[in-house]
Motif scaffolding. Structure first.
Motif, mmCIF file in Angstrom:
data_model
loop_
_atom_site.group_PDB
_atom_site.id
_atom_site.type_symbol
_atom_site.label_atom_id
_atom_site.label_comp_id
_atom_site.label_asym_id
_atom_site.label_seq_id
_atom_site.Cartn_x
_atom_site.Cartn_y
_atom_site.Cartn_z
ATOM 1 N N SER A 204 0.869 -1.175 0.000
ATOM 2 C CA SER A 204 0.000 0.000 0.000
ATOM 3 C C SER A 204 0.907 1.227 0.000
ATOM 4 N N THR A 205 0.833 1.983 -1.086
ATOM 5 C CA THR A 205 1.719 3.144 -1.191
ATOM 6 C C THR A 205 1.097 4.228 -2.059
ATOM 7 N N GLU A 206 1.401 5.430 -1.689
ATOM 8 C CA GLU A 206 0.912 6.564 -2.479
ATOM 9 C C GLU A 206 1.810 6.795 -3.688
ATOM 10 N N LYS A 207 2.955 6.050 -3.741
ATOM 11 C CA LYS A 207 3.939 6.298 -4.802
ATOM 12 C C LYS A 207 3.743 5.375 -6.007
ATOM 13 N N ILE B 55 1.028 -4.774 2.784
ATOM 14 C CA ILE B 55 2.175 -4.168 3.478
ATOM 15 C C ILE B 55 1.961 -2.661 3.614
ATOM 16 N N MET B 56 2.044 -2.184 4.836
ATOM 17 C CA MET B 56 1.905 -0.753 5.116
ATOM 18 C C MET B 56 3.268 -0.195 5.520
ATOM 19 N N GLY B 57 3.499 1.078 5.165
ATOM 20 C CA GLY B 57 4.823 1.642 5.423
ATOM 21 C C GLY B 57 4.904 2.507 6.669
ATOM 22 N N GLU C 83 5.575 5.765 9.051
ATOM 23 C CA GLU C 83 5.003 7.111 9.006
ATOM 24 C C GLU C 83 5.932 8.089 8.281
ATOM 25 N N GLY D 49 7.794 5.447 4.606
ATOM 26 C CA GLY D 49 6.998 4.502 3.825
ATOM 27 C C GLY D 49 7.568 3.088 3.839
ATOM 28 N N ALA E 21 -0.358 -0.652 -4.562
ATOM 29 C CA ALA E 21 -1.760 -0.238 -4.544
ATOM 30 C C ALA E 21 -1.890 1.144 -3.918
ATOM 31 N N LYS E 22 -2.499 2.044 -4.694
ATOM 32 C CA LYS E 22 -2.667 3.417 -4.200
ATOM 33 C C LYS E 22 -4.143 3.730 -3.943
ATOM 34 N N ILE E 23 -4.385 4.361 -2.805
ATOM 35 C CA ILE E 23 -5.733 4.874 -2.516
ATOM 36 C C ILE E 23 -5.780 6.249 -3.179
ATOM 37 N N MET F 73 -6.126 9.986 -4.162
ATOM 38 C CA MET F 73 -6.129 11.210 -3.338
ATOM 39 C C MET F 73 -6.345 12.391 -4.280
ATOM 40 N N SER G 195 0.069 12.325 1.407
ATOM 41 C CA SER G 195 -0.243 10.933 1.794
ATOM 42 C C SER G 195 -1.293 10.932 2.885
ATOM 43 N N LEU G 196 -1.897 9.756 3.058
ATOM 44 C CA LEU G 196 -2.880 9.561 4.133
ATOM 45 C C LEU G 196 -2.161 9.060 5.382
ATOM 46 N N VAL H 200 -1.276 6.332 8.061
ATOM 47 C CA VAL H 200 -1.090 4.898 7.815
ATOM 48 C C VAL H 200 -2.247 4.048 8.355
HETATM 49 C C1 LIG Z 1 2.305 8.664 6.113
HETATM 50 S S1 LIG Z 1 2.557 7.484 4.878
HETATM 51 C C2 LIG Z 1 4.272 7.637 4.514
HETATM 52 C C3 LIG Z 1 4.570 8.789 3.660
HETATM 53 C C4 LIG Z 1 6.043 8.992 3.464
HETATM 54 N N1 LIG Z 1 6.307 10.366 3.267
HETATM 55 C C5 LIG Z 1 6.633 8.215 2.319
HETATM 56 O O1 LIG Z 1 7.624 8.670 1.801
HETATM 57 O O2 LIG Z 1 6.193 7.120 1.981
HETATM 58 C C6 LIG Z 1 2.561 5.954 5.732
HETATM 59 C C7 LIG Z 1 2.025 4.815 4.951
HETATM 60 O O3 LIG Z 1 0.621 4.955 4.754
HETATM 61 C C8 LIG Z 1 0.246 4.320 3.542
HETATM 62 N N2 LIG Z 1 -0.360 5.315 2.645
HETATM 63 C C9 LIG Z 1 -0.447 6.645 2.822
HETATM 64 N N3 LIG Z 1 -1.100 7.221 1.809
HETATM 65 C C10 LIG Z 1 -1.456 6.228 0.961
HETATM 66 C C11 LIG Z 1 -2.160 6.173 -0.277
HETATM 67 N N4 LIG Z 1 -2.664 7.259 -0.860
HETATM 68 N N5 LIG Z 1 -2.347 4.982 -0.866
HETATM 69 C C12 LIG Z 1 -1.882 3.847 -0.296
HETATM 70 N N6 LIG Z 1 -1.206 3.822 0.866
HETATM 71 C C13 LIG Z 1 -0.997 5.000 1.498
HETATM 72 C C14 LIG Z 1 1.503 3.720 2.947
HETATM 73 O O4 LIG Z 1 1.632 2.383 3.334
HETATM 74 C C15 LIG Z 1 2.581 4.602 3.559
HETATM 75 O O5 LIG Z 1 3.833 3.977 3.545
#
Ligand SMILES: C[S@@+](CC[C@H](N)C(=O)[O-])C[C@H]1O[C@@H](n2cnc3c(N)ncnc32)[C@H](O)[C@@H]1O
Length: 260
Positions: free
Chosen positions: A188-191, A208-210, A212, A215, A228-230, A232, A238-239, A241
């Motif tokens: 799960s990643t915004e990237k 897999i969650m990253g 704070e 990531g 997989a991105k949610i 936004m 980012s959201l 975690v």
């Molecule tokens: C606060 S975010 C980390 C952001 C951080 N700046 C980075 O470089 O990845 C913490 C975790 O929440 C999840 N997350 C946050 N936004 C997301 C999104 N739009 N889609 C999917 N997962 C997300 C991811 O697993 C991410 O690693």
């Protein structure tokens, strides 16, 4: 010498955090297989019993913090003999041991790996969602993960007592083990541009969650099957975690419930 801080959960008395004071008591706790969450040892301490403790710590690969006696005295007024250990309130498991029992129940594994989530309230909130959703286990690394302390347990509404928590030396190794066991890894990643709603969660899956701050690690991203991105639509990058974990877990549950 032990001090139990106890809480009430549905009328049951449970251990939520436990401190062990004194060298002999800490040796006994380690020998009896208790999980040492943190260990404080007075700077400059010596003696044969302490040497015995030191070799036991080495044998079990346990680390400790050397602190001034004033710090220990602030923790307790009891006779700590220069050593205080905080014992984990939960019993950690290993995913290798747990996996067969999921299949034996005829269920399709849905696992959640937290790659360096360090905020205890995020940990608690994620555990609560995971337990409510029927996730089979949470996997965390031995180092660099939130302590499962009374705050985490309180935020989890007791879920951390119910859902198995697997603590593993290396998440990379565990990820490879899961792949070999036929479990897909979904990061799960915004990237990424790939949508969380396009992933098929019907088969054995580990989400897999990253962390704070940084990531998910590059190693886990490299070996994963899907990103997989949610979606936004705002300006924040980012959201949170725990919010993300809830969205992804419930997409998996939705698909499984509908037989998609
Ligand atoms: C606060 S975010 C980390 C952001 C951080 N700046 C980075 O470089 O990845 C913490 C975790 O929440 C999840 N997350 C946050 N936004 C997301 C999104 N739009 N889609 C999917 N997962 C997300 C991811 O697993 C991410 O690693």
């Amino acid at each position: 010498m032990q001090n139990n801080f106890q809480r009430h959960d549905r009328g049951e008395k449970r251990e939520s955090n436990q401190m062990v004071f004194g060298i002999r008591a800490v040796i006994e706790a380690i020998d009896s297989g208790k999980e040492i969450e943190s260990l404080f040892i007075q700077r400059g301490i010596s003696g044969s019993l302490f040497l015995e403790l030191k070799s036991l710590l080495k044998e079990h690969g346990l680390s400790y913090q050397q602190v001034p006696i004033e710090k220990l005295n602030r923790i307790t007024r009891k006779n700590h003999q220069g050593v205080i250990a905080v014992i984990s309130p939960i019993i950690y498991q290993h995913i290798e041991d747990l996996l067969p029992s999921i299949y034996e129940k005829g269920e399709t594994p849905l696992l959640l790996m937290l790659d360096g989530v360090t905020d205890v309230r995020n940990m608690g909130a994620i555990a609560r969602t995971a337990e409510c959703a029927g996730v089979h286990a949470i996997i965390v690394p031995k180092k660099g993960s939130a302590e499962i302390n009374p705050d985490a347990i309180k935020t989890s509404a007791g879920a951390l007592y119910k859902i198995p928590v697997c603590r593993e030396d290396s998440l990379g190794k565990t990820g490879r083990f899961l792949i070999e066991s036929g479990i897909q890894l979904v990061v799960s990643t915004e990237k990424t541009k790939d949508s969380v709603y396009d992933v098929d969660y019907s088969g054995p899956t580990c989400i897999i969650m990253g962390a704070e701050d940084v990531g998910v690690s590059d190693d886990l991203i490299r070996i994963s099957d899907k990103l997989a991105k949610i979606p936004m639509y705002g300006e924040i990058g980012s959201l949170n975690v725990s919010v993300s974990a809830a969205v992804v877990i419930y997409e998996a549950i939705r698909q499984r419930a509908l037989g998609i």
